[in-house]
Design a protein around this motif. Structure first.
Motif, PDB file in Angstrom:
ATOM      1  N   MET A  35       0.839  -1.193   0.000  1.00 44.62           N
ATOM      2  CA  MET A  35       0.000   0.000   0.000  1.00 44.62           C
ATOM      3  C   MET A  35       0.880   1.251   0.000  1.00 44.62           C
ATOM      4  N   ALA A  36       1.441   1.546  -1.179  1.00 43.59           N
ATOM      5  CA  ALA A  36       2.332   2.691  -1.358  1.00 43.59           C
ATOM      6  C   ALA A  36       2.113   3.244  -2.763  1.00 43.59           C
ATOM      7  N   PRO A  37       2.485   4.508  -3.013  1.00 42.30           N
ATOM      8  CA  PRO A  37       2.174   5.157  -4.300  1.00 42.30           C
ATOM      9  C   PRO A  37       2.679   4.420  -5.537  1.00 42.30           C
ATOM     10  N   ASP A  38       3.833   3.772  -5.472  1.00 43.34           N
ATOM     11  CA  ASP A  38       4.378   3.088  -6.649  1.00 43.34           C
ATOM     12  C   ASP A  38       3.655   1.784  -6.970  1.00 43.34           C
ATOM     13  N   TYR A  39       2.750   1.369  -6.102  1.00 48.00           N
ATOM     14  CA  TYR A  39       2.053   0.100  -6.274  1.00 48.00           C
ATOM     15  C   TYR A  39       0.537   0.291  -6.388  1.00 48.00           C
ATOM     16  N   ALA A  40       0.017   1.270  -5.699  1.00 45.08           N
ATOM     17  CA  ALA A  40      -1.440   1.444  -5.626  1.00 45.08           C
ATOM     18  C   ALA A  40      -1.905   2.806  -6.125  1.00 45.08           C
ATOM     19  N   GLY A  41      -1.100   3.429  -6.976  1.00 46.89           N
ATOM     20  CA  GLY A  41      -1.391   4.806  -7.372  1.00 46.89           C
ATOM     21  C   GLY A  41      -2.540   4.997  -8.335  1.00 46.89           C
ATOM     22  N   ASN A  42      -3.019   3.915  -8.975  1.00 44.24           N
ATOM     23  CA  ASN A  42      -4.038   4.068 -10.026  1.00 44.24           C
ATOM     24  C   ASN A  42      -5.278   3.210  -9.810  1.00 44.24           C
ATOM     25  N   VAL A  43      -5.477   2.762  -8.592  1.00 49.64           N
ATOM     26  CA  VAL A  43      -6.584   1.841  -8.331  1.00 49.64           C
ATOM     27  C   VAL A  43      -7.939   2.476  -8.650  1.00 49.64           C
ATOM     28  N   ASP A  44      -8.148   3.680  -8.183  1.00 52.26           N
ATOM     29  CA  ASP A  44      -9.465   4.311  -8.298  1.00 52.26           C
ATOM     30  C   ASP A  44      -9.909   4.454  -9.748  1.00 52.26           C
ATOM     31  N   PHE A  45      -9.060   5.003 -10.592  1.00 56.90           N
ATOM     32  CA  PHE A  45      -9.471   5.217 -11.979  1.00 56.90           C
ATOM     33  C   PHE A  45      -9.612   3.895 -12.734  1.00 56.90           C
ATOM     34  N   LEU A  46      -8.801   2.869 -12.384  1.00 54.84           N
ATOM     35  CA  LEU A  46      -8.929   1.566 -13.022  1.00 54.84           C
ATOM     36  C   LEU A  46     -10.283   0.925 -12.709  1.00 54.84           C
ATOM     37  N   CYS A  47     -10.731   1.087 -11.485  1.00 54.39           N
ATOM     38  CA  CYS A  47     -12.044   0.553 -11.099  1.00 54.39           C
ATOM     39  C   CYS A  47     -13.141   1.140 -11.988  1.00 54.39           C
ATOM     40  N   LYS A  48     -13.044   2.429 -12.236  1.00 50.75           N
ATOM     41  CA  LYS A  48     -14.083   3.096 -13.021  1.00 50.75           C
ATOM     42  C   LYS A  48     -13.962   2.791 -14.509  1.00 50.75           C
ATOM     43  N   LEU A  49     -12.732   2.689 -15.002  1.00 48.60           N
ATOM     44  CA  LEU A  49     -12.516   2.535 -16.438  1.00 48.60           C
ATOM     45  C   LEU A  49     -12.605   1.089 -16.908  1.00 48.60           C
ATOM     46  N   PHE A  50     -12.233   0.130 -16.033  1.00 46.88           N
ATOM     47  CA  PHE A  50     -12.158  -1.269 -16.448  1.00 46.88           C
ATOM     48  C   PHE A  50     -13.088  -2.189 -15.648  1.00 46.88           C
ATOM     49  N   GLY A  51     -14.037  -1.619 -14.941  1.00 47.31           N
ATOM     50  CA  GLY A  51     -15.068  -2.413 -14.283  1.00 47.31           C
ATOM     51  C   GLY A  51     -14.575  -3.383 -13.239  1.00 47.31           C
ATOM     52  N   VAL A  52     -13.553  -3.000 -12.505  1.00 46.06           N
ATOM     53  CA  VAL A  52     -12.993  -3.889 -11.477  1.00 46.06           C
ATOM     54  C   VAL A  52     -14.010  -4.125 -10.367  1.00 46.06           C
ATOM     55  N   LYS A  53     -14.197  -5.380 -10.009  1.00 43.56           N
ATOM     56  CA  LYS A  53     -15.160  -5.735  -8.956  1.00 43.56           C
ATOM     57  C   LYS A  53     -14.495  -6.054  -7.625  1.00 43.56           C
ATOM     58  N   ASN A  54     -13.247  -6.526  -7.679  1.00 43.90           N
ATOM     59  CA  ASN A  54     -12.573  -6.960  -6.446  1.00 43.90           C
ATOM     60  C   ASN A  54     -11.164  -6.391  -6.371  1.00 43.90           C
ATOM     61  N   ILE A  55     -10.826  -5.830  -5.224  1.00 50.44           N
ATOM     62  CA  ILE A  55      -9.484  -5.343  -4.955  1.00 50.44           C
ATOM     63  C   ILE A  55      -8.948  -6.094  -3.747  1.00 50.44           C
ATOM     64  N   ILE A  56      -7.741  -6.627  -3.892  1.00 50.27           N
ATOM     65  CA  ILE A  56      -7.138  -7.427  -2.828  1.00 50.27           C
ATOM     66  C   ILE A  56      -5.985  -6.637  -2.226  1.00 50.27           C
TER      67      ILE A  56
END
Length: 281
Positions: free
Chosen positions: A96-117
């Motif tokens: 959980m750091a910027p170089d690993y989790a920096g784009n989660v939010d927009f990916l969820c919206k753009l690619f229909g992500v249902k699950n985040i681990i």
């Protein structure tokens, strides 16, 4: 003499003693890896900032391990589209750091992500991703796709991170997220690692980790090192990798790196940095 060898190792990787032969034409519009039944592709993206690894099967399903830094957002979008990704089934965040989790939010919206681990140590109440959060604890085993299993080998509370392995047929991938020789010693004591083929090196090959002891315990055939602007792999880490006769693939030098495999064999496919530049990556 040792300093000279270390410097030479660094130059061989960063500058490139011999440029890899491109296996895909220089002009790229879209990549079809032509996955057959029971074939898997694991692609390590050459982002300018951060880590992101795409896992695809022959049914068109996709899982992303880490999402890179937010400053690499445009690159990440281009690469996902380049590899024909329209939907992402899951995102696994190993740190959980910027170089690993920096784009989660927009990916969820753009690619229909249902699950985040995420690691079970993640307690940030301000996270409001538009997808379900799943918390992985040490020892957790999950099936990503039929026959493809992941296992959480270690959860590092202080770093809010986890080291994860992925198994498919005869192949085992080890995603190291934290460079720490003491944590590596703990991992070696409690986990059998000899069947690991491919090692994703922790923290852009920081000298704090990837010890000789770990390399002897794992004995991988391939090591992947991600890119970070203004940060080069440790010469000592490169020397240890080369001294163990491991094939080193550094995204800054090789571009995107794909491990394409069935249950028995695998091959490494690279798309050169020059090719990626032509497509604006």
């Amino acid at each position: 003499m040792r300093k000279f060898i270390s410097l030479l190792c660094l130059l061989l990787i960063v500058v490139g003693f011999e440029q890899p032969k491109p296996t895909i034409p220089t002009k790229i519009e879209k990549i079809n890896l032509k996955l057959l039944d029971e074939e898997l592709a694991i692609t390590f993206f050459n982002l300018s900032e951060g880590e992101a690894t795409l896992i695809q099967n022959n049914n068109g399903e996709a899982v992303l391990v880490n999402t890179g830094n937010q400053f690499s957002q445009n690159e990440l979008i281009k690469f996902l589209k380049l590899y024909g990704v329209s939907t992402i089934n899951k995102i696994i965040i190993t740190k959980m750091a910027p170089d690993y989790a920096g784009n989660v939010d927009f990916l969820c919206k753009l690619f229909g992500v249902k699950n985040i681990i995420v690691p079970h140590t993640e307690t940030n109440q301000n996270i409001s991703y538009p997808a379900r959060l799943n918390y992985w604890e040490e020892g957790r085993i999950d099936e990503l796709f039929p026959g493809v299993t992941t296992k959480v080998l270690q959860v590092i509370d202080s770093e809010n991170a986890m080291n994860v392995s992925m198994k498919y047929g005869k192949h085992r991938f080890l995603f190291m997220s934290v460079a720490s020789k003491s944590l590596e010693d703990e991992l070696i004591k409690k986990t059998e690692l000899k069947d690991v083929n491919i090692l994703k090196v922790a923290e852009f090959a920081s000298n704090n980790g990837t010890s000789q002891k770990l390399l002897e315990a794992v004995d991988p055939q391939v090591a992947i090192i991600f890119n970070k602007t203004n940060l080069y792999p440790s010469a000592d880490v490169l020397e240890r990798l080369q001294g163990t006769w491991i094939d080193i693939y550094y995204t800054r030098q090789f571009g995107n790196i794909t491990i394409k495999s069935n249950k028995e064999r695998y091959e490494v496919i690279t798309i050169t940095v020059e090719s990626l530049k032509e497509m604006g990556g």
